[in-house]
Design an enzyme around this catalytic site. Structure first.
Site, PDB file in Angstrom:
ATOM      1  N   ASP A   8       0.859  -1.179   0.000  1.00 31.80           N
ATOM      2  CA  ASP A   8       0.000   0.000   0.000  1.00 31.80           C
ATOM      3  C   ASP A   8       0.896   1.230   0.000  1.00 31.80           C
ATOM      4  O   ASP A   8       1.769   1.367   0.867  1.00 31.80           O
ATOM      5  CB  ASP A   8      -0.892   0.036   1.251  1.00 31.80           C
ATOM      6  CG  ASP A   8      -1.948  -1.062   1.250  1.00 31.80           C
ATOM      7  OD1 ASP A   8      -2.024  -1.814   0.262  1.00 31.80           O
ATOM      8  OD2 ASP A   8      -2.695  -1.165   2.241  1.00 31.80           O
ATOM      9  N   ASP A 130     -15.631  -3.805  -0.659  1.00 32.46           N
ATOM     10  CA  ASP A 130     -15.195  -3.573   0.717  1.00 32.46           C
ATOM     11  C   ASP A 130     -16.427  -3.294   1.563  1.00 32.46           C
ATOM     12  O   ASP A 130     -17.167  -2.346   1.286  1.00 32.46           O
ATOM     13  CB  ASP A 130     -14.247  -2.380   0.771  1.00 32.46           C
ATOM     14  CG  ASP A 130     -13.106  -2.507  -0.242  1.00 32.46           C
ATOM     15  OD1 ASP A 130     -12.602  -3.633  -0.402  1.00 32.46           O
ATOM     16  OD2 ASP A 130     -12.744  -1.488  -0.857  1.00 32.46           O
TER      17      ASP A 130
END
Length: 234
Positions: A8, A130
């Protein structure tokens, strides 16, 4: 089952978040490319790459690092974070990325998902779903949509989406184990290839996910914190 180690990127750094909260950002590696090369050394074939700045609408901050990872890591790269138009998706594929991950667009602009599937190919697209308490979140997990995760998955399947990356936000970055119940429900509801994300801690979690017959598992914090041996998992 494919193991996808994760990087990330936030403000040029290789970081991890806790439950998607940007204020919890902590640096986990000095250099993203070196981390990716270490993953390859452990036997990884794929890299799950997220542009956290892009997810917040801050495009371009990590562009050079992303380009270097795609070109120099020797890994198949799937990239997500703020891909909100066809040109951005096409640019990443043209750069050499194997898959683009569309998240918020699946809720807000399904026509973009359809165009990417049609024009880039179903193999070049993954949809990130998500969810928090079963409901899908968008915009870097900052906004709720009110849509149930199974409903969105079925919509995506009808569009020809082949890959779904599912994250239970409440598990992300916690090392508390993946949400096996939600993943099982998802895998039984659609024929898409499911990639599990969020909460994976150790080799037992990998075994449990494999037992569900899932296509893949994304591992981030577990690798960086040492609770999962990537080579063993692969």
């Amino acid at each position: 089952m494919v193991i996808l180690p994760a990087i990330d990127l936030y403000n040029g750094n290789c970081v991890r978040l806790y439950q998607g909260d940007y204020s919890t950002s902590s640096k986990v590696a000095e250099d993203a490319l070196q981390a990716a090369l270490a993953f390859k050394e452990s036997g990884a074939e794929w890299l799950h790459l997220v542009d956290l700045n892009g997810a917040k609408g801050e495009a371009g901050v990590n562009a050079k690092i992303i380009e270097n990872l795609i070109k120099d890591s020797g890994l198949f790269v799937e990239i997500g974070g703020g891909i909100r138009d066809f040109e951005a998706a096409k640019r990443y594929i043209g750069m050499g990325a194997k898959r683009v991950i569309l998240g918020s667009a699946a809720v807000k602009e399904p026509a973009l998902v359809q165009r990417c599937v049609n024009e880039l190919s179903p193999d070049a697209v993954a949809v990130g779903i998500d969810a928090k308490d079963g409901l899908v979140s968008t915009d870097g997990w900052l906004k709720g949509s009110g849509i149930h995760f199974i409903e969105l998955a079925k919509r995506m399947e009808e569009m020809g989406v082949r890959y779904i990356i599912f994250t239970d936000i409440s598990r992300d970055g916690t090392l508390s184990g993946p949400n096996l119940e939600m993943l099982k429900e998802l895998s039984q509801s659609v024929k898409c290839d499911i990639i599990a994300s969020g909460g994976i801690r150790n080799i037992d979690d990998i075994s449990a996910l494999k037992g569900l017959g899932l296509y893949g598992a994304i591992c981030g914090k577990s690798i960086y914190s040492g609770t999962l041996d990537l080579k063993q998992a692969i």
